[in-house]
Structure formats: structure tokens, C-alpha cells
Design a protein around this motif. Structure first.
Motif, PDB file in Angstrom:
ATOM      1  N   UNK A  70       0.854  -1.188   0.000  1.00 53.46           N
ATOM      2  CA  UNK A  70       0.000   0.000   0.000  1.00 53.46           C
ATOM      3  C   UNK A  70       0.895   1.246   0.000  1.00 53.46           C
ATOM      4  N   UNK A  71       1.522   1.481  -1.135  1.00 54.11           N
ATOM      5  CA  UNK A  71       2.417   2.631  -1.262  1.00 54.11           C
ATOM      6  C   UNK A  71       1.617   3.937  -1.265  1.00 54.11           C
ATOM      7  N   UNK A  72       2.331   5.036  -1.127  1.00 56.20           N
ATOM      8  CA  UNK A  72       1.674   6.342  -1.082  1.00 56.20           C
ATOM      9  C   UNK A  72       0.970   6.681  -2.388  1.00 56.20           C
ATOM     10  N   UNK A  73       1.433   6.079  -3.521  1.00 59.32           N
ATOM     11  CA  UNK A  73       0.832   6.422  -4.804  1.00 59.32           C
ATOM     12  C   UNK A  73      -0.359   5.541  -5.169  1.00 59.32           C
ATOM     13  N   UNK A  74      -0.694   4.553  -4.339  1.00 57.67           N
ATOM     14  CA  UNK A  74      -1.834   3.686  -4.643  1.00 57.67           C
ATOM     15  C   UNK A  74      -3.143   4.467  -4.701  1.00 57.67           C
ATOM     16  N   UNK A  75      -3.449   5.354  -3.740  1.00 55.09           N
ATOM     17  CA  UNK A  75      -4.681   6.149  -3.867  1.00 55.09           C
ATOM     18  C   UNK A  75      -4.728   6.958  -5.159  1.00 55.09           C
ATOM     19  N   UNK A  76      -3.580   7.505  -5.578  1.00 53.48           N
ATOM     20  CA  UNK A  76      -3.550   8.256  -6.835  1.00 53.48           C
ATOM     21  C   UNK A  76      -3.884   7.354  -8.019  1.00 53.48           C
ATOM     22  N   UNK A  77      -3.321   6.149  -8.031  1.00 52.03           N
ATOM     23  CA  UNK A  77      -3.563   5.227  -9.135  1.00 52.03           C
ATOM     24  C   UNK A  77      -5.036   4.828  -9.208  1.00 52.03           C
ATOM     25  N   UNK A  78      -5.625   4.572  -8.047  1.00 50.35           N
ATOM     26  CA  UNK A  78      -7.041   4.182  -8.025  1.00 50.35           C
ATOM     27  C   UNK A  78      -7.914   5.333  -8.506  1.00 50.35           C
ATOM     28  N   UNK A  79      -7.629   6.541  -8.040  1.00 47.72           N
ATOM     29  CA  UNK A  79      -8.405   7.705  -8.461  1.00 47.72           C
ATOM     30  C   UNK A  79      -8.260   7.929  -9.963  1.00 47.72           C
ATOM     31  N   UNK A  80      -7.043   7.779 -10.471  1.00 45.95           N
ATOM     32  CA  UNK A  80      -6.796   7.971 -11.901  1.00 45.95           C
ATOM     33  C   UNK A  80      -7.572   6.956 -12.729  1.00 45.95           C
ATOM     34  N   UNK A 102     -17.396   0.402  -7.040  1.00 43.99           N
ATOM     35  CA  UNK A 102     -16.696   0.091  -5.794  1.00 43.99           C
ATOM     36  C   UNK A 102     -15.264  -0.290  -6.128  1.00 43.99           C
ATOM     37  N   UNK A 103     -14.284   0.368  -5.489  1.00 49.96           N
ATOM     38  CA  UNK A 103     -12.866   0.072  -5.717  1.00 49.96           C
ATOM     39  C   UNK A 103     -12.299  -0.669  -4.516  1.00 49.96           C
ATOM     40  N   UNK A 104     -11.475  -1.668  -4.800  1.00 47.63           N
ATOM     41  CA  UNK A 104     -10.838  -2.466  -3.749  1.00 47.63           C
ATOM     42  C   UNK A 104      -9.356  -2.606  -4.073  1.00 47.63           C
ATOM     43  N   UNK A 105      -8.504  -2.338  -3.096  1.00 47.84           N
ATOM     44  CA  UNK A 105      -7.070  -2.588  -3.222  1.00 47.84           C
ATOM     45  C   UNK A 105      -6.747  -3.875  -2.470  1.00 47.84           C
ATOM     46  N   UNK A 117      -9.197  -0.452   7.007  1.00 49.53           N
ATOM     47  CA  UNK A 117     -10.134  -1.132   6.113  1.00 49.53           C
ATOM     48  C   UNK A 117     -10.494  -0.269   4.911  1.00 49.53           C
ATOM     49  N   UNK A 118     -10.233   1.040   5.017  1.00 53.12           N
ATOM     50  CA  UNK A 118     -10.618   1.972   3.957  1.00 53.12           C
ATOM     51  C   UNK A 118      -9.483   2.951   3.692  1.00 53.12           C
ATOM     52  N   UNK A 119      -9.243   3.232   2.419  1.00 52.43           N
ATOM     53  CA  UNK A 119      -8.297   4.264   2.025  1.00 52.43           C
ATOM     54  C   UNK A 119      -9.032   5.391   1.331  1.00 52.43           C
ATOM     55  N   UNK A 120      -8.342   6.490   1.072  1.00 51.70           N
ATOM     56  CA  UNK A 120      -9.003   7.615   0.417  1.00 51.70           C
ATOM     57  C   UNK A 120      -7.997   8.445  -0.371  1.00 51.70           C
ATOM     58  N   UNK A 121      -8.526   9.125  -1.379  1.00 54.11           N
ATOM     59  CA  UNK A 121      -7.745  10.117  -2.127  1.00 54.11           C
ATOM     60  C   UNK A 121      -8.547  11.398  -2.149  1.00 54.11           C
ATOM     61  N   UNK A 122      -8.084  12.391  -1.379  1.00 55.06           N
ATOM     62  CA  UNK A 122      -8.787  13.665  -1.274  1.00 55.06           C
ATOM     63  C   UNK A 122      -8.357  14.585  -2.403  1.00 55.06           C
ATOM     64  N   UNK A 123      -9.340  15.237  -3.028  1.00 56.85           N
ATOM     65  CA  UNK A 123      -9.043  16.197  -4.095  1.00 56.85           C
ATOM     66  C   UNK A 123      -9.514  17.606  -3.751  1.00 56.85           C
ATOM     67  N   UNK A 124     -10.346  17.744  -2.729  1.00 56.11           N
ATOM     68  CA  UNK A 124     -10.891  19.062  -2.372  1.00 56.11           C
ATOM     69  C   UNK A 124      -9.862  19.903  -1.619  1.00 56.11           C
ATOM     70  N   UNK A 125     -10.103  21.190  -1.531  1.00 57.85           N
ATOM     71  CA  UNK A 125      -9.281  22.071  -0.706  1.00 57.85           C
ATOM     72  C   UNK A 125      -9.355  21.624   0.749  1.00 57.85           C
TER      73      UNK A 125
END
Length: 334
Positions: A70-80, A102-105, A117-125
Motif C-alpha cells: 500500500x504505497x503512497x501512490x496507490x490512492x492516486x492510481x485508483x483515483x486515476x 466500488x474500488x478495492x485494493x 479497512x478503507x483508504x481515500x484520495x482527497x481532491x478538495x481544498x
């Protein structure tokens, strides 16, 4: 993540229902409608990471990422990828609502402490309410063999070497269960290959790879073992494609791209070469009566990469011991 990702996607194609059933809501009927394959997702070349489902009569989409860690770039990859996937689904049926996704890593290695159990990628301010995406985290390496077995499918048994309580005795039971439940010899050997690839990750230091190889040698004939070669061929093709794609994206000069492409291919193919050497080296040993020398092992790998696994398969099955040794010493026909 190279071979593990390729191998898991390969066997997931055979058992999409087993993948979906674990992540679908409990006590809801689940129908698999197929892998999502559209013009937009073809740009990403990850066609088999999103499943179209009908859950309780409603259309839904399940997106699965197999992650080495679960590297730091995994949320970015899932969002992309979600962006590609959403665009693909919208273009596929203009005017129709896009089904819920539904996305699962699925994480194969990492720290000993429990992952969330849950990850996230925040895009808002930062000052605003959350906007972005959440995704589920399934740290299979932190589960027990019993928990993986309870999922009810041989697909999830291939993750058993990653389990925190995996042992040689448990692997014998897992191999026996796969042997009994897999529908055909080809599928069985693909599952065995996946077990070997998972054992190589070894997040807990169990060192079960040699134990598994001995179990396969006891159980399968040479011809059946060689049926796992399509996965190796796919590893090689995927390594070449990824290397070419990355070099092309960088937009470098032609001469520089050729040099980088060769370097990247060597890096991507290193894992595939190890798999080839292990799968075919033990078959050579049975044909000749000894382990291959370093030069012979390298020749096996180079021939599989240069001519394709099929020609090496034919040689191992058709040539006698002396002819096989001579063939490996000859110049490679490219």
C-alpha cells in the motif's frame, strides 16, 4: 508490480464470480455480467480490473487493484483509473446513469500492524468538505489460511503463502485442495504457478517456495506442468509492452528510447526469467538426471524469451537427455 499482478489477473479471468462474491454485500444475489472492455479502458490496458455486476437486480461495477504494497501512490492510481473507467462507462451508454463503482485494493505485503479497512484520495481544498474517492483495502497477507479458505474458492487459496500463519503443512493441504477442486489440469497448473509467485513475495519470511516446488513435482507430470507456460509468455509480453509504453510516454529521442527500452525490459523481465528458470529447470533435471548448470539455465531462459515458451516446451518433451544438452549449447536461433 510485475509478475504478481499479471498472474493474478490471469487466473481472475477464469473465476470472476469468486472475486466478486467476496466484495459484494452479504445476502444479496450477485450476477457477473463480464469484464469491462471499452475503447477508453483499452488506453489503460487494464481491461480485466473492472467487473460489471448485477447485485440484487441493480447494475454495479467492481474495480480491483492488486497491490504489492500500500504505497503512497496507490490512492492516486485508483483515483486515476476511476476517471478512465467513469469516462468509458459514460461513453458506452450516453444519457444513461453510470453504475455505482466500488474500488478495492488487494494488498499482498506490507507492515505487520493492521492496515485500515478503507483508504481515500482527497481532491478538495483542505478547508472544504471531503471530495475525492474512498476505496476498500483487503490486506490478504494479514489474514490466516483459515480465513482465506473460508472465502470458499480455490482462487483465494493462491494467496495462502502470504498468510501470517502459513506453514509447510498448510501448503500441503492447500495444494491437495486445489488438486481436488480445480476443474481442469490447465487451470490447476495456473493456480500452482500463482502459488509460486505469491510464495516469492513472502511478506512474513516463511520461505515456502521450495516446499511448494517439491509438492508440485510429486503431484504433476512434465506435460501437465508445462501447461503453466501461457502465464510466463504473458509476463514476457506484458513486460515488453510496459517498457515500450513508458518510453513512448516520456517522448524521448529515438536513440535514447531504444536504450531505455532495453534497460526497462531487462528490469521488467527479471521476475519472468526467474519463473521460467524455476518451472523449466526442474523439468530439465528430470530429463537429464541433474540440475542445469548456470550456463544451461541461462540458455533455457534466453531461448524462452527469444523463441517463445512453446519451442522450449517442445524440446523438453521431445528430446532425449543428450540431445537436450546439445540443443542448449547451440547458438540461439532468433
Amino acid at each position: 508490480m510485475g509478475n504478481a499482478d499479471i498472474t493474478l489477473r490471469h487466473i481472475a479471468r477464469r473465476r470472476p464470480a469468486d472475486l466478486a462474491r467476496v466484495f459484494a454485500p452479504e445476502h444479496r444475489a450477485v450476477e457477473v455480467l463480464g469484464w469491462i472492455d471499452t475503447q477508453v479502458t483499452k488506453l489503460e490496458r487494464r481491461l480485466d480490473k473492472a467487473l460489471r455486476l448485477r447485485v440484487g437486480g441493480e447494475l454495479r461495477v467492481l474495480h480491483v487493484e492488486f497491490c504489492f504494497a500500500l504505497r503512497d501512490d496507490v490512492p492516486d492510481q485508483i483515483f486515476e483509473y476511476l476517471g478512465f473507467l467513469f469516462t468509458a462507462l459514460r461513453n458506452e451508454a450516453p444519457g444513461e446513469p453510470v453504475p455505482p463503482i466500488e474500488s478495492v485494493a488487494v494488498v499482498l505485503s506490507g507492515p505487520r500492524q493492521r492496515l485500515p479497512a478503507t483508504g481515500k484520495r482527497r481532491t478538495a481544498w483542505p478547508e472544504r468538505r471531503f471530495s475525492g474517492t474512498h476505496f476498500r483495502i483487503d490486506a490478504v497477507y494479514q489474514r490466516t489460511v483459515a480465513e482465506l479458505r473460508a472465502r470458499g474458492s480455490v482462487f483465494w487459496l493462491v494467496f495462502a503463502p502470504l498468510a501470517r500463519d502459513a506453514t509447510a503443512a498448510a501448503m500441503r493441504e492447500v495444494v491437495a485442495e486445489i488438486h481436488a477442486r480445480a476443474a481442469a489440469g490447465e487451470e490447476r497448473n495456473e493456480l500452482y504457478t500463482a502459488l509460486l509467485v505469491m510464495a516469492a513475495i513472502d511478506p512474513w519470511g516463511h520461505h515456502l517456495r521450495k516446499e511448494l516446488i517439491m509438492l508440485f513435482d510429486d503431484r504433476e507430470t512434465e506435460k501437465k506442468l508445462l501447461r503453466s507456460m501461457p502465464i510466463i509468455g504473458e509476463m514476457i509480453l506484458e513486460a515488453e509492452r510496459q517498457a515500450a509504453q513508458r518510453a513512448e510516454k516520456r517522448g524521448e529521442k529515438r536513440g535514447e528510447k531504444r536504450g531505455e527500452r532495453r534497460g526497462e525490459k531487462r528490469g521488467e523481465q527479471k521476475g519472468a526469467q526467474k519463473a521460467i528458470a524455476e518451472l523449466l529447470g526442474r523439468l530439465f533435471a528430470r530429463r537429464v538426471g541433474r540440475r542445469p548448470t548456470t550456463e544451461e539455465e541461462q540458455s533455457i531462459v534466453e531461448r524462452a524469451l527469444a523463441m517463445g515458451p512453446g519451442e522450449v516446451e517442445d524440446a523438453l518433451l521431445d528430446l532425449d537427455a543428450e540431445a537436450l544438452v546439445r540443443w542448449l549449447a547451440e547458438p540461439i536461433r532468433r
